[in-house]
Every structure is written in structure tokens, then in C-alpha cells.
Design an enzyme around this catalytic site. Sequence first.
Site, PDB file in Angstrom:
ATOM      1  N   CYS A 100      -6.332  -1.545  -4.464  1.00  0.00           N
ATOM      2  CA  CYS A 100      -5.048  -2.755  -4.314  1.00  0.00           C
ATOM      3  C   CYS A 100      -5.426  -3.480  -3.735  1.00  0.00           C
ATOM      4  O   CYS A 100      -5.862  -4.027  -1.820  1.00  0.00           O
ATOM      5  CB  CYS A 100      -4.062  -2.452  -3.216  1.00  0.00           C
ATOM      6  SG  CYS A 100      -2.805  -3.263  -3.713  1.00  0.00           S
ATOM      7  N   GLY A 101      -5.820  -4.961  -4.610  1.00  0.00           N
ATOM      8  CA  GLY A 101      -7.196  -6.626  -4.185  1.00  0.00           C
ATOM      9  C   GLY A 101      -5.727  -6.587  -2.434  1.00  0.00           C
ATOM     10  O   GLY A 101      -5.854  -7.271  -1.916  1.00  0.00           O
ATOM     11  N   ASP A 265       2.863  -7.079 -11.305  1.00  0.00           N
ATOM     12  CA  ASP A 265       2.302  -7.746  -9.833  1.00  0.00           C
ATOM     13  C   ASP A 265       3.053  -9.058 -10.093  1.00  0.00           C
ATOM     14  O   ASP A 265       2.618  -9.614 -11.189  1.00  0.00           O
ATOM     15  CB  ASP A 265       0.256  -7.885 -10.692  1.00  0.00           C
ATOM     16  CG  ASP A 265      -0.151  -7.884  -8.671  1.00  0.00           C
ATOM     17  OD1 ASP A 265       0.552  -8.147  -7.808  1.00  0.00           O
ATOM     18  OD2 ASP A 265      -1.284  -7.308  -8.422  1.00  0.00           O
TER      19      ASP A 265
HETATM   20  O1  LIG Z   1      -3.975  -6.431  -6.133  1.00  0.00           O
HETATM   21  C1  LIG Z   1      -4.729  -5.802  -6.336  1.00  0.00           C
HETATM   22  O2  LIG Z   1      -5.257  -4.473  -6.910  1.00  0.00           O
HETATM   23  C2  LIG Z   1      -2.698  -5.023  -6.782  1.00  0.00           C
HETATM   24  N1  LIG Z   1      -1.235  -5.800  -6.182  1.00  0.00           N
HETATM   25  C3  LIG Z   1      -0.826  -4.886  -7.477  1.00  0.00           C
HETATM   26  C4  LIG Z   1      -1.785  -3.912  -8.243  1.00  0.00           C
HETATM   27  C5  LIG Z   1      -2.578  -3.581  -7.386  1.00  0.00           C
HETATM   28  O3  LIG Z   1      -2.656  -2.003  -7.172  1.00  0.00           O
END
Ligand SMILES: O=C(O)[C@H]1NCC[C@@H]1O
Length: 357
Positions: A100-101, A265
Site C-alpha cells: 500500500c503506497g 481509493d
Molecule cells: O496506495 C496504495 O497502494 C493503496 N491505497 C489503497 C489501495 C492500495 O493498497
Amino acid sequence: MAEGTRTTSFPSDLTIRTTEMHTGGEPLRIIESGYPEPRGTTILEKRNWLKTCADEYRKLLMFEPRGHYDMYGALMVSPDLPGADLGVIFMHNEGYSTMCGHAVIALGRYAVDRRLVQAVSPETRVVIQCPCGPVTAHVQYSQGRSGGVRFHSVPSYVFALDISVKVPGVGEVVVDISYGGAFYAFVPAQRLGLDLNTSSTSSVADVAQRVTEAVKSTVKLHHPDSPDLAFLYGTIVTDGGDHSLGDNGDAPTTNICVFADKQVDRSPTGSGVSARVALQYNRRVISLGQIRHFRSGVTGSQFTGSALREVKLKGAGFRGGDVVGVVAEVSGRAHYTGMNTFTVEADDALASGFLAK
Ligand SMILES: O=C(O)[C@H]1NCC[C@@H]1O
């Protein structure tokens, strides 16, 4: 179920403390105390233990009334990799992800601010062991304040290009599959009859979830490190920017990531940007070192992404062949939103949580 029936086995004195952040609008609930300590030696064993032995705690913090459909969490665990400063297990509305970035960007700041690492100007390095492997965050730090974060994830690579899948209600759709610590299917909105400027987020989520299910039933994924990493996490609907730079090469490329159980997201998705960088490098849309801006179609928040160098990966490709991936650099900003202390009353029939969406 009668109101007042005790439904869970949470201890009566349960107190869970969290710090709340967001990265580009995407929430991160950092669990600080009160959560069960996962058993296992490796981070993947700990992730499996949480799945099978403590999933009611995930639901308690991710679901309503303490969370919501699109809540995201991070549990810090002791790392098992030499050199890692901290370990983390991610959670969402369906389970536990591998990378998860947006969380890495928030946790980088958090680690510096809480002195989990020694703060160094102008940038502090924080090595975060994620289920997919070590991820290095570089956190801006000056005059006692932490700021923007850039991170280098595990190698990103294209798993398969131009795979045709049958999506109910849409028909045959051609998608790419790329890995950035988690596997995603990528598809331009136009192929789904959508437009990221005008389509509602819920209609994008609806169709993207159908794409995810279609890809899952058509393509068998594998990962050279562990079968626990070999699953499709979601679908990222793009404006077509993986195929060309567009008319204005400097303009951000927009995407919406729909992952887990139709969770949306709010950020441009750090692991998705890592995977898109590999895809664009593979398609010769970007060259090494070329910085691109990635924009969330939900909030307009932006990350940057670039391919730093090539990496050869044995047995990672579609038919088990070797592939050339890249180390991607992704950068963004996270902010604090508050802190919480959660408790559970013994006679709360809804203590185990629910989702209204
Ligand atoms: O930024 C991300 O990599 C994450 N944000 C929610 C889904 C991914 O895990």
C-alpha cells in the site's frame, strides 16, 4: 438478533488507540495499541494468522460504526528482515493487502514524527517491511518538520499485456496486468464506456469490480516469492495514459483504483502508480528517470512516479518466463487528521461491525 445480546469475544476492557492520517484523501488508521499481537515468524505468516485468528478486530476498526466501507488500516508488527525499521500489515474492507503506497507515504512521516527512526535532515530514510517485501521511504525533514515522501517499492513488472476478458454488461475487454507489490488489471475508461471526467465514481467502481471478477476467473496469477502474493487486488481504470503521453505530455494522467471488495481509493494509489510506471516503461511511453504525474479521478490529488532502473526477475512472467521490471519511485504527501480511542461495550449487538453500502 435481540438488542443487547453479546455477540463477540472482545475483552470487556478493550481499548484500541489509533492515529489517523490521509494521503491524497485516502484514509489510514494506524493501530498503535490494544490489537492482538500476530503470531508467526515471517510477515506473511503474521498476515495469515490475523486472517484466521483475529479477523473480528479488522472488522471492528474497518467497518461501521468505527470505520466505513472505504476505510484502510495499518498494524505495525516487528519486522523479520534485517535492516527494516518497522513492519506493517495492511487491512481494508475485505482482508489484508500485500502493498500500500498511500500507507507507506503516511507511515514514513509517522515513523519520523514518532521517532521510530532517528530524524535526519534533509531526508530521513525509513525501511518498511511490507508483506510484498522491503519498501524504502525517504521523508523530507527540515526544521523539526516532516514533509513529502518518496518511496522505492519492490520491483514492479508487467505480468501480461492485452488479455481479453468477458465483462458482464460490457462484452470483451482488453486489459493489462501489472504488479507494483500487488497485482492490478489496467484498462482505459473508454473501453468500458466510461469517462473519468464525467462518469460517477460509483459507476466506475461498479464496472471495475466486474472487470476484476472477469480477470480473476480468466487469468491464473503466480508470484515467484510466494503464492500469498499471487492474487488480483483490483482494477485501475485509466484515462489511457499507459498507452501514450497524450496531447500534452506534461499533463497528469488520471486513474481510479477499485480494490478489495469494490473499495475506492481516494488517492492515485501508490502501488498502482508503481505498476503503471512498469507498464508505461514496458510500452516505451516513458524512459528511465522520466517523471510523470498521476492524478486521482476521485479527489484530484496527485503522486509522481518514475522508473529508476531495470531489474531482471526470474520466473515472474505470465507463463513463468523471466521478465524485465523496474524499480519505481513514487512520491506524495500525507497529513494527520486526528487520534482515536476505541472501546466496545459488552451488550453492544453491533460490536462486530457492519457495512451499509
Ligand atoms: O496506495 C496504495 O497502494 C493503496 N491505497 C489503497 C489501495 C492500495 O493498497
